[in-house]
Design an enzyme around this catalytic site. Structure first.
Site, PDB file in Angstrom:
ATOM      1  N   ASP A  67       1.067  -1.309   0.013  1.00 10.82           N
ATOM      2  CA  ASP A  67      -0.082   0.088   0.082  1.00 10.82           C
ATOM      3  C   ASP A  67       1.085   1.172   0.033  1.00 10.82           C
ATOM      4  OD1 ASP A  67      -2.268   1.794   0.119  1.00 10.82           O
ATOM      5  OD2 ASP A  67      -3.060   0.940   1.698  1.00 10.82           O
TER       6      ASP A  67
HETATM    7  C1  BGC Z   1      -4.970   3.310   0.122  1.00 12.21           C
HETATM    8  C2  BGC Z   1      -5.122   2.058  -1.104  1.00 12.21           C
HETATM    9  C3  BGC Z   1      -4.890   2.911  -2.383  1.00 12.21           C
HETATM   10  C4  BGC Z   1      -3.617   3.720  -2.386  1.00 12.21           C
HETATM   11  C5  BGC Z   1      -3.514   4.770  -3.514  1.00 12.21           C
HETATM   12  C6  BGC Z   1      -3.743   3.985  -0.043  1.00 12.21           C
HETATM   13  O1  BGC Z   1      -3.827   5.003   0.955  1.00 12.21           O
HETATM   14  O2  BGC Z   1      -5.030   2.547   1.198  1.00 12.21           O
HETATM   15  O3  BGC Z   1      -6.211   1.551  -1.235  1.00 12.21           O
HETATM   16  O4  BGC Z   1      -4.884   2.154  -3.481  1.00 12.21           O
HETATM   17  O5  BGC Z   1      -3.783   4.898  -1.310  1.00 12.21           O
HETATM   18  O6  BGC Z   1      -4.217   5.776  -3.673  1.00 12.21           O
END
Ligand code: BGC
Length: 833
Positions: free
Chosen positions: A245
């Site tokens: 993530d």
């Molecule tokens: C989220 C993800 C997301 C990523 C990119 C993160 O903060 O938890 O689900 O895909 O950001 O935006």
């Protein structure tokens, strides 16, 4: 076989075709050839993301830049897109064919924007109603969630776009998401939190997996070898790649060795600086690095990204099919929970006015907050929908009922500061500090007449920094009449408000912009001390503060309108600011919505409530007095049309709850195992496998509305259950068939559910578990035979002693139900040793 060269390679004009450019070779041959041509440095560079949402390309070798976009509610990045209903709404449709169409629509939109990888679906299990991202996910049951995830992934991937199943694993709350450890025993992990990921890998061949921010049993998910290497890659045979993530990678070597393949959004940790010495010292092997590159290249070749351009220019992102899917899903997702006196559907000939009330009535609230938020081309609010469908003979009144736009209050609030020379002057004394802790000598002190600042990425004054600063405002406010006063603060990042030295609002740990309100009784003719502390950590900076006399809901225009209308539709719930990523929300409806509901229900017996939320909310205290209740989740851009069609009977509701709705938060399985405070950063999932309906069954607690429940305007009967055998051997299949009849007078759809009950077991098991369902549309009077097929996998549990799934011989029962407690047909059979 004919070989064509398009896109990047052809553009590069590489004269002689190299083996990896040859579409006639197998994916593995092409991967191996290309890998062998990459230097170690080039390989390492590819392990860190590029420009926040890309995998780095390689010009020398013609490796294209791979573009990602957030889902899961639509193709969020690169401009406007269709805002589809939320994941939980799709789960409430129980309609896997529709889910597949949704995946295809998303895949098509992704291609129109040149997106290679969708960062969706999100499949974390709904554990507590407060989790800020429940709305993105598919509810409490791993079987339902698996079916939805598989259908979606197959749809997306059929368009040449890879899906990413996230967040792996046990990311079930947003509060403290970067630091909390989800402590889950192995059996619970396997039976509740992992099956959806497993189905995504084994049944849908998902291209990518995203690790969660949290720790699992004390180890960061992106460094968790048990999770990534042993379970995902070895046991399930996952051959795609694992990305972190955004910012979820802590230790380069630990993550590299544990099985993380790509650090997003950039190579902060997995880079040459950290990995070259580690390789030299033998702490990371070359084979480990190569495996990661292989995994990424494999997906790139498999999906054809080397061989054709990803952008399909002729497909507009606002494809009419997308809109049709968004509308159909909003219709099928709506769950009718209560319909006293068959008030719904509304007969347009019987009423002459309808009051559309509440903060969520208009403008449309399409989704919750955070990275899933889509900016739609258009959206239809509930008010728009009702106006469009009500016809000329029905008057539509509208009032939001509760104040949600505080601009006037922020601008007009009066504050006072005691100046040694001038006496009381208008405004608050602001002390600005070049640190995040309000300490030391202020770099700036001034009087701010009102507190309504939007500094954005900038700084409050020349002498102040743009990030990492704090401000303390002090002064007072004058109150003439005794009464209840409301204080409203909005800020990004954290803030605390004290009134007369009493801490009234504490939002110090929040990061996204949040509005918080507090109420206090103040005496007449008083000067009341104010202290507001604000901390800007990084990024966007804004803060606003105001106060006003509290107006009760009774005084609101909405109640007057409700009193004179034939029907009052009250649209309440959450929005992107009150429910979303990076924070958990309360169980109770926000602000004065409950008071509004009570007051409206008091004056109009035909009150229908519409709830926008990712899960359940507290209903006791108002539900008894309202005639109708519909849960619409976050219904996407077409939500208003879908709701109006249901209200006026053009569409018969067919949504069913993908999550149990508890009557009280105390009734939830996780009441004693949810972290909602600072301090201990470990959550013991002490409820084990008894989550959701498994818990309500085991404890004999009746929920407010059970899993699988939803009303229709027609009725269905089930009969003639028959099993293909009364004895079964491991490896054999059991056919289960029964008849379903629409016994009402209008067409409608129902979702009968198949539950398995293990009657004798040497290990504790839930009373029943969902193992089949089918969405069936029937004309009035029509009967259809439904067939399910199950095998021993549907009978198994995860045995710790065997470290494997195990179907224990003995007696089982099949139950066919309309919801989890409403089992209408039952039959037993024996699993033979
Ligand atoms: C989220 C993800 C997301 C990523 C990119 C993160 O903060 O938890 O689900 O895909 O950001 O935006």
């Amino acid at each position: 076989m004919m070989t064509i060269l398009v896109g990047t390679l052809a553009e590069k004009g590489l004269a002689q075709m190299l083996p990896y450019q040859d579409q006639g070779l197998s994916v593995e041959e092409r991967v191996n050839d290309l890998l062998a041509r990459m230097t170690l440095e080039e390989r390492i560079d590819m392990l860190g993301g590029y420009e926040a949402f890309c995998i780095r390309g390689n010009e020398r070798l013609g490796i294209p830049v791979i573009k990602m976009s957030d889902g899961p509610l639509g193709v969020r990045n690169s401009g406007k897109a269709t805002a589809f209903p939320a994941g939980i709404a799709f789960a409430a449709t129980w309609h896997t064919d529709l889910m597949r169409e949704y995946g295809e629509a998303v895949g098509r939109e992704a291609r129109s924007k040149g997106v290679h990888i969708m960062l969706s679906p999100g499949v974390n299990i709904h554990r507590v109603p407060m989790c800020g991202r429940n709305f993105e996910y598919f509810g409490e049951d791993p079987y339902l969630a698996s079916r939805m995830a598989v259908a979606y992934i197959l749809g997306v991937q059929s368009q040449g776009v890879a899906a990413t199943v996230k967040h792996f694993a046990a990311n079930n709350q947003e509060y403290a998401r970067y630091t909390v450890s989800s402590d889950v025993n192995e059996r619970t992990l396997r039976e509740i939190y992992l099956p959806t990921f497993r189905a995504a890998v084994e049944e849908a061949q998902v291209g990518a997996v995203m690790t969660a921010y949290n720790l699992l049993n004390g180890v960061y998910c992106s460094e968790n070898a048990h999770l990534l290497r042993t379970i995902l890659k070895k046991e399930w045979g996952f051959d795609g790649f694992v990305m972190s993530d955004w910012g979820a990678t802590d230790d380069a070597v630990a993550a590299t060795n544990a099985g993380l393949d790509l650090e997003m959004p950039s190579g902060e940790r997995m880079n040459r600086r950290n990995l070259l010495p580690a390789i030299k010292q033998g702490r990371v092997s070359l084979a480990t690095i190569d495996d990661k590159i292989r995994r990424m290249l494999r997906i790139m070749f498999r999906f054809g990204w080397f061989d054709r351009p990803q952008t399909i220019e002729s497909t507009p992102p606002h494809h009419p099919d997308s809109r049709a899917v968004a509308l159909q899903a909003a219709r099928e997702a709506t769950v009718l929970l209560k319909n006293d006196r068959n008030l719904l559907p509304i007969d347009r000939n019987n009423i002459s006015s309808i009051a559309v009330l509440g903060p969520n009535a208009h403008p449309a609230v399409t989704g919750g907050g955070g990275s899933s938020r889509v900016d739609p081309f258009r959206s239809v609010s509930f008010l728009d929908g009702v106006i469009n469908l009500a016809g000329n003979s029905i008057r539509v009144y509208y009032s939001p009922g509760v104040v949600t736009d505080f601009t006037e209050i922020f601008r007009g609030s009066e504050f006072w500061t005691l100046d040694e020379k001038k006496g009381l002057v208008r405004g608050l004394k602001g002390e600005y500090f070049a640190n995040k802790v309000l300490s030391g000598v202020p770099i700036l002190t001034r009087i701010d007449r009102s507190i309504f600042f939007r500094w954005g990425e900038g700084s409050p004054a020349n002498e102040a920094p743009a990030d990492s600063f704090s401000v303390r405002w002090t002064g007072s406010l004058k109150v003439k009449a005794e009464g209840e006063y409301e204080f409203i603060v909005r800020g990004d990042d954290g803030y605390r408000l004290y009134v007369n030295d009493q801490l009234l609002i504490d939002n110090s740990r929040a990061r996204p912009p949040r509005t918080r309100r507090g109420v206090l009784r103040l005496a007449s003719d008083t000067l009341n001390d104010i202290k507001l502390e604000y901390v800007e950590r990084r990024g966007n900076a804004e803060v606003a503060f105001g106060w006003s006399r509290r107006r009760s809901a009774r005084e609101s225009e909405a109640v007057g309108l409700a009193a004179k209308a034939d029907v009052a539709l009250v649209c309440v719930g959450f929005n992107p600011e009150t429910e979303g990523e990076d924070f958990d929300r309360p169980f109770e409806l926000p602000d004065e919505q409950v008071e509004l509901l009570r007051e409206v229900a008091n004056v109009n017996k035909n009150t229908i409530v519409v709830i926008t939320a990712g899960g359940n909310v507290a209903m006791s205290g108002w539900i008894e007095n309202v005639a109708g209740l519909l849960q619409v989740w976050y219904p996407g851009q077409e939500g208003g049309t879908a709701l109006a069609e249901i209200l006026f009977g053009e569409v018969n509701p067919s949504g069913k709850l993908p999550v149990s709705f508890e009557e009280r938060w105390e009734d939830n399985a996780c009441y004693n195992s949810y972290l909602d405070h600072d301090g201990d950063k470990r959550v013991a999932y002490s409820e084990g496998i008894l989550l959701g309906y498994r818990h309500f069954d085991a404890r004999g607690i009746e929920p407010m509305f059970p899993f699988g429940f939803g009303l229709s305007y027609t009725t269905f009967e089930y009969g003639n259950l028959s099993l293909s055998a009364d004895r079964l051997r491991i490896g054999q299949k059991l056919k289960v068939s029964f008849d379903i009849t629409n016994t009402g007078i209008i067409e409608g759809a129902d979702t009968p559910q198949l539950y398995v009950h293990d009657i004798e077991s040497s290990e504790p098991r839930p009373l029943k578990e969902l193992k089949g369902f089918a969405k069936v549309r029937l004309k009035p009077g029509e009967t259809r035979k439904i067939e399910f097929e199950i095998d021993d996998r549907a009978l198994s549990y995860f045995s710790l002693s065997r470290n494997a799934w195990f179907a224990e011989p003995g007696e089982f029962e099949i139950g066919i139900g309309s919801s989890s407690p409403d089992i209408r047909l039952r039959q037993r059979f024996t699993l033979l040793p």
